[in-house]
Design an enzyme around this catalytic site. Structure first.
Site, PDB file in Angstrom:
ATOM      1  N   SER A 186      43.811  33.914  46.481  1.00 55.57           N
ATOM      2  CA  SER A 186      43.962  34.254  45.060  1.00 55.57           C
ATOM      3  C   SER A 186      45.075  33.440  44.392  1.00 55.57           C
ATOM      4  O   SER A 186      46.173  33.301  44.934  1.00 55.57           O
ATOM      5  CB  SER A 186      44.262  35.746  44.920  1.00 55.57           C
ATOM      6  OG  SER A 186      44.559  36.038  43.573  1.00 55.57           O
ATOM      7  N   SER A 228      45.947  34.389  41.314  1.00 55.95           N
ATOM      8  CA  SER A 228      46.469  35.318  40.307  1.00 55.95           C
ATOM      9  C   SER A 228      47.979  35.523  40.434  1.00 55.95           C
ATOM     10  O   SER A 228      48.672  35.592  39.412  1.00 55.95           O
ATOM     11  CB  SER A 228      45.741  36.663  40.392  1.00 55.95           C
ATOM     12  OG  SER A 228      44.433  36.519  39.897  1.00 55.95           O
ATOM     13  N   THR A 265      39.689  42.853  43.002  1.00 51.27           N
ATOM     14  CA  THR A 265      38.732  41.765  43.152  1.00 51.27           C
ATOM     15  C   THR A 265      37.756  42.069  44.289  1.00 51.27           C
ATOM     16  O   THR A 265      37.754  43.179  44.831  1.00 51.27           O
ATOM     17  CB  THR A 265      39.471  40.409  43.285  1.00 51.27           C
ATOM     18  OG1 THR A 265      38.512  39.368  43.274  1.00 51.27           O
ATOM     19  CG2 THR A 265      40.325  40.308  44.530  1.00 51.27           C
ATOM     20  N   LYS A 308      35.399  46.041  43.281  1.00 52.12           N
ATOM     21  CA  LYS A 308      35.334  46.306  41.833  1.00 52.12           C
ATOM     22  C   LYS A 308      34.529  47.558  41.469  1.00 52.12           C
ATOM     23  O   LYS A 308      34.788  48.170  40.444  1.00 52.12           O
ATOM     24  CB  LYS A 308      34.764  45.096  41.099  1.00 52.12           C
ATOM     25  CG  LYS A 308      35.738  43.936  41.020  1.00 52.12           C
ATOM     26  CD  LYS A 308      35.178  42.813  40.175  1.00 52.12           C
ATOM     27  CE  LYS A 308      36.120  41.630  40.178  1.00 52.12           C
ATOM     28  NZ  LYS A 308      35.684  40.559  39.275  1.00 52.12           N
ATOM     29  N   ASN A 344      38.154  45.702  37.003  1.00 53.66           N
ATOM     30  CA  ASN A 344      38.989  44.651  37.622  1.00 53.66           C
ATOM     31  C   ASN A 344      40.468  44.840  37.335  1.00 53.66           C
ATOM     32  O   ASN A 344      41.292  44.078  37.820  1.00 53.66           O
ATOM     33  CB  ASN A 344      38.527  43.252  37.183  1.00 53.66           C
ATOM     34  CG  ASN A 344      39.068  42.881  35.831  1.00 53.66           C
ATOM     35  OD1 ASN A 344      39.214  43.739  34.956  1.00 53.66           O
ATOM     36  ND2 ASN A 344      39.391  41.620  35.642  1.00 53.66           N
ATOM     37  N   ASP A 390      37.118  41.085  32.704  1.00 49.84           N
ATOM     38  CA  ASP A 390      36.305  39.893  32.993  1.00 49.84           C
ATOM     39  C   ASP A 390      35.473  39.486  31.775  1.00 49.84           C
ATOM     40  O   ASP A 390      35.347  38.301  31.461  1.00 49.84           O
ATOM     41  CB  ASP A 390      35.356  40.155  34.164  1.00 49.84           C
ATOM     42  CG  ASP A 390      36.077  40.162  35.502  1.00 49.84           C
ATOM     43  OD1 ASP A 390      37.130  39.505  35.612  1.00 49.84           O
ATOM     44  OD2 ASP A 390      35.582  40.818  36.437  1.00 49.84           O
ATOM     45  N   GLY A 448      22.091  35.001  37.543  1.00 49.82           N
ATOM     46  CA  GLY A 448      22.724  35.981  38.420  1.00 49.82           C
ATOM     47  C   GLY A 448      22.597  37.378  37.848  1.00 49.82           C
ATOM     48  O   GLY A 448      22.375  37.548  36.631  1.00 49.82           O
ATOM     49  N   GLY A 479      24.645  40.040  39.608  1.00 50.77           N
ATOM     50  CA  GLY A 479      25.655  40.781  40.375  1.00 50.77           C
ATOM     51  C   GLY A 479      26.753  41.306  39.463  1.00 50.77           C
ATOM     52  O   GLY A 479      26.560  41.464  38.250  1.00 50.77           O
ATOM     53  N   ALA A 525      29.639  39.992  38.335  1.00 51.83           N
ATOM     54  CA  ALA A 525      30.113  39.115  37.266  1.00 51.83           C
ATOM     55  C   ALA A 525      29.058  39.024  36.157  1.00 51.83           C
ATOM     56  O   ALA A 525      29.390  38.959  34.966  1.00 51.83           O
ATOM     57  CB  ALA A 525      30.415  37.721  37.817  1.00 51.83           C
ATOM     58  N   TYR A 542      35.177  28.061  39.563  1.00 57.90           N
ATOM     59  CA  TYR A 542      36.184  27.025  39.257  1.00 57.90           C
ATOM     60  C   TYR A 542      36.582  26.219  40.491  1.00 57.90           C
ATOM     61  O   TYR A 542      37.432  25.338  40.407  1.00 57.90           O
ATOM     62  CB  TYR A 542      37.401  27.633  38.550  1.00 57.90           C
ATOM     63  CG  TYR A 542      38.051  28.772  39.291  1.00 57.90           C
ATOM     64  CD1 TYR A 542      39.028  28.537  40.247  1.00 57.90           C
ATOM     65  CD2 TYR A 542      37.657  30.085  39.054  1.00 57.90           C
ATOM     66  CE1 TYR A 542      39.602  29.583  40.939  1.00 57.90           C
ATOM     67  CE2 TYR A 542      38.227  31.136  39.742  1.00 57.90           C
ATOM     68  CZ  TYR A 542      39.200  30.874  40.692  1.00 57.90           C
ATOM     69  OH  TYR A 542      39.756  31.918  41.390  1.00 57.90           O
TER      70      TYR A 542
END
Ligand code: ATR
Length: 292
Positions: A20, A22, A67, A71, A92, A107, A131, A133, A135, A229
């Protein structure tokens, strides 16, 4: 940065959590604005989410990012849910209240701010969401809320795409979403679309693949956003760019979901564009270093 007896403690819980970035981002913000807060990684196993939340509360932890893979699982241990988090069905960000933690989902806001920053627009536009899921749920919620004219949800398992489409149509009271299989992209008749890629296809260290390989698909796009990313340019973005679309990777989304969480934990704080740009620079350097 001086840690002392008054320092506010925040962190991120996940499994794995070692990768991570973050902590780098949040500690940079605190350092830059002189805020007495530290942010640390918490490795929490799948069967220990409830204990972790209870323990964090007892330890007076102020805020926690949540994360993969917690979640959804974390939701039953919270005292309250923000409206957006409830609608998305995933959390999140936890914010301490006197009774327990309140769950938010930043998010979606992160994605929206990143899309806008990249000069992409949603209102009145046909969108293609890849997708279905966790996200994707946050993305579908934001695309519908921001008045996309249509949201085609493409997923390897079409039943999940259809279920998400139905859920959003019910929530927003209009038939805006349509769930399809990835291979059904040819049935989309519209052009000038905004595509939002949320599958894990193309993510490091997996192979450099795209969820849809046919170049003709990318001709339908004016804009392409990838939530990934690492790498900074996925094959999906490369194909979209080659077809002439405007592209952006997921770093902006990561940054802005973090900004929203930071501001929830620190009422009254508004991070400036300059400070946010500094964090982006730091993270970019780190990611480029990793890629080398
Ligand atoms: P996240 O929370 O990051 O969205 P997730 O909930 O596990 O993660 O969702 C992963 C998404 O990537 C799903 O849409 C998944 O498709 P399925 O619903 O069919 O499983 C998609 N995905 C993962 N691997 C894939 C692959 N090899 N090809 C196509 N889609 C894939």
């Amino acid at each position: 940065m001086m840690i002392n007896g008054t320092s506010k403690v925040c962190g991120v819980m996940g499994c794995p959590v070692e990768h991570s970035i973050s902590p780098m981002m949040h500690n940079y913000y605190s350092e830059q604005i002189g805020n007495d807060m530290i942010y640390v990684p918490f490795l929490v196993q799948k069967n220990a989410v409830g204990e972790a939340v209870k323990g964090a509360f007892a330890l007076h932890v102020q805020g926690i990012n949540v994360t993969v893979p917690h979640k959804q699982a974390v939701m039953e241990y919270l005292c309250e849910l923000d409206e957006g988090a409830r609608a998305i069905g995933a959390v999140n960000t936890l914010v301490r209240t006197p009774k327990g933690y309140k769950g938010y989902n930043t998010d979606g806001e992160g994605l929206l701010r990143a899309i806008k920053e990249a000069g992409m627009d949603i209102s009145g536009r046909a969108c293609i969401l890849l997708g279905a899921g966790g996200a994707a749920k946050a993305a579908a919620y934001v695309l519908c809320r921001e008045q996309a004219s249509r949201v085609y949800i493409l997923n390897r398992s079409p039943e999940k795409a259809q279920a998400l489409a139905e859920e959003m149509n019910r929530l927003f009271g209009r038939s805006v979403c349509l769930g399809l299989s990835l291979s059904d992209w040819g049935s989309i008749r519209e052009d000038h679309c905004l595509a939002v890629q949320t599958t894990s296809v193309g993510m490091y260290p997996g192979p450099a693949q795209a969820p849809v390989e046919e170049p003709a698909f990318y001709q339908k796009l004016d804009m392409a956003f990838d939530a990934i990313y690492t790498p900074m340019e996925t094959r999906f973005l490369k194909l979209a760019k080659e077809a002439g679309a405007k592209t952006a990777n997921g770093l902006g989304m990561l940054i802005y979901q973090g900004v929203a969480a930071y501001e929830l934990w620190n009422p009254g704080v508004k991070l400036s564009d300059e400070v946010i740009a500094g964090a982006r620079e730091l993270m970019l350097r780190h990611l480029e270093g990793q890629a080398r």
